[in-house]
Design a protein around this motif. Sequence first.
Motif, PDB file in Angstrom:
ATOM      1  N   PRO A 210       0.818  -1.221   0.000  1.00  9.02           N
ATOM      2  CA  PRO A 210       0.000   0.000   0.000  1.00  9.02           C
ATOM      3  C   PRO A 210       0.850   1.269   0.000  1.00  9.02           C
ATOM      4  O   PRO A 210       0.479   2.269  -0.625  1.00  9.02           O
ATOM      5  N   MET A 211       2.006   1.245   0.674  1.00  3.35           N
ATOM      6  CA  MET A 211       2.909   2.394   0.643  1.00  3.35           C
ATOM      7  C   MET A 211       3.415   2.615  -0.778  1.00  3.35           C
ATOM      8  O   MET A 211       3.523   3.752  -1.251  1.00  3.35           O
ATOM      9  N   ALA A 234      -4.828  -2.010  -6.211  1.00  2.74           N
ATOM     10  CA  ALA A 234      -5.262  -1.031  -7.206  1.00  2.74           C
ATOM     11  C   ALA A 234      -6.451  -0.224  -6.689  1.00  2.74           C
ATOM     12  O   ALA A 234      -6.603   0.957  -7.008  1.00  2.74           O
ATOM     13  N   ARG A 235      -7.304  -0.852  -5.890  1.00  3.45           N
ATOM     14  CA  ARG A 235      -8.418  -0.115  -5.271  1.00  3.45           C
ATOM     15  C   ARG A 235      -7.853   0.936  -4.307  1.00  3.45           C
ATOM     16  O   ARG A 235      -8.322   2.086  -4.281  1.00  3.45           O
ATOM     17  N   ILE A 236      -6.854   0.542  -3.542  1.00  5.51           N
ATOM     18  CA  ILE A 236      -6.202   1.487  -2.632  1.00  5.51           C
ATOM     19  C   ILE A 236      -5.621   2.653  -3.423  1.00  5.51           C
ATOM     20  O   ILE A 236      -5.755   3.818  -3.044  1.00  5.51           O
ATOM     21  N   GLN A 237      -5.002   2.325  -4.552  1.00  7.78           N
ATOM     22  CA  GLN A 237      -4.385   3.389  -5.356  1.00  7.78           C
ATOM     23  C   GLN A 237      -5.430   4.336  -5.926  1.00  7.78           C
ATOM     24  O   GLN A 237      -5.200   5.548  -6.006  1.00  7.78           O
ATOM     25  N   ALA A 238      -6.578   3.803  -6.323  1.00  9.70           N
ATOM     26  CA  ALA A 238      -7.635   4.678  -6.836  1.00  9.70           C
ATOM     27  C   ALA A 238      -8.066   5.684  -5.765  1.00  9.70           C
ATOM     28  O   ALA A 238      -8.235   6.874  -6.044  1.00  9.70           O
ATOM     29  N   ARG A 239      -8.223   5.197  -4.542  1.00 12.08           N
ATOM     30  CA  ARG A 239      -8.619   6.098  -3.451  1.00 12.08           C
ATOM     31  C   ARG A 239      -7.533   7.144  -3.194  1.00 12.08           C
ATOM     32  O   ARG A 239      -7.819   8.335  -3.036  1.00 12.08           O
ATOM     33  N   LEU A 240      -6.288   6.696  -3.166  1.00  9.56           N
ATOM     34  CA  LEU A 240      -5.181   7.613  -2.918  1.00  9.56           C
ATOM     35  C   LEU A 240      -5.041   8.645  -4.040  1.00  9.56           C
ATOM     36  O   LEU A 240      -4.762   9.819  -3.785  1.00  9.56           O
ATOM     37  N   ALA A 241      -5.236   8.197  -5.279  1.00  7.28           N
ATOM     38  CA  ALA A 241      -5.123   9.115  -6.411  1.00  7.28           C
ATOM     39  C   ALA A 241      -6.117  10.265  -6.273  1.00  7.28           C
ATOM     40  O   ALA A 241      -5.784  11.435  -6.525  1.00  7.28           O
ATOM     41  N   LEU A 242      -7.339   9.949  -5.860  1.00  7.32           N
ATOM     42  CA  LEU A 242      -8.334  11.004  -5.676  1.00  7.32           C
ATOM     43  C   LEU A 242      -7.929  11.932  -4.531  1.00  7.32           C
ATOM     44  O   LEU A 242      -8.116  13.158  -4.611  1.00  7.32           O
ATOM     45  N   GLN A 243      -7.375  11.371  -3.464  1.00 12.52           N
ATOM     46  CA  GLN A 243      -6.893  12.206  -2.370  1.00 12.52           C
ATOM     47  C   GLN A 243      -5.757  13.112  -2.832  1.00 12.52           C
ATOM     48  O   GLN A 243      -5.597  14.233  -2.336  1.00 12.52           O
TER      49      GLN A 243
END
Length: 304
Positions: A210-211, A234-243
């Motif tokens: 996740p890091m 990839a779901r984690i990355q989608a959330r982070l990208a929006l942040q």
Amino acid sequence: MDRATSERAALVALLRQADLSWSDAAHAVQEDGSALRVLGRTVGLADTLFPDTRSVDELVDAAAADLAAWQAEGITVRAFFDDDYPAQLRDVREMPPLLFARGDLRPDFRAIAVVGSRDASDRGLEIAGSVATSLALRGVTVVSGLAKGIDTAAHEAALAAGGRTVAVIGTGIRRHYPAANRALQEHIAEVGLVISQFWPDAAPTKQSFPMRNAVMSGYAAATVVVEAGERSGARIQARLALQHGRPVVLTGQVMRHDWAQAFAGRPGVHVARGTLELVEAVETILDQMPVTAELEGFPELASR
């Protein structure tokens, strides 16, 4: 030792101090403006059973020796305050204080991440290859995580098209994970770039991936999620990208999942039901992307 090397070595020494998180260390250096001064205030203060009793000069000299050894091995180490540290990573909260790299470390302001499941379907692999090929032919850097499945397909397609690809890995840069991608990782290091935020010999952990996704999101100006289950990185990355204020493109393959349906209505999220729509969404994002070092995210798209 010149000033830049001294400051970089001081940061390495500082990050090795017990009871000091990397984010706290980076914040302290940002506030003070000198890793050497922060290290001087920190040495000897750690509340540990066996504290490091070496002086600041000894700690800096030892770190400088490690930096020289890494460089001799072909590993570039950059601190967040170095001029050639990727500027787009300074735009995110998860900015790594240190970045270890093999390959061509250069500005990548037109870069898009293509990510997805390790256990990808044939259709998902086809989509990943198509998108990566299209990006490479437009001179856009393809960023992915070197995992099996979608990541591997994206890297390989970008290379086959003669494009640039960047692998953001979840282990130390001396390691190869998964082992099956050793040759691919070495090839990317020769013609593209491999980067890691972890000490060179660091093993994979549950937290490291996740890091890695956070850094991949920060490095790229947008993320395309080809396939991703409920617990996918990839779901984690989608959330982070929006942040991070970066656009996200979700494919029809992803939209069968509840998490993707929940994301679909958010600002900055593009849903592409077919390959043509996916290419069009990526084209739209590319047309809006800056082409210089002025990239500071897409704040108007950031989730609140």
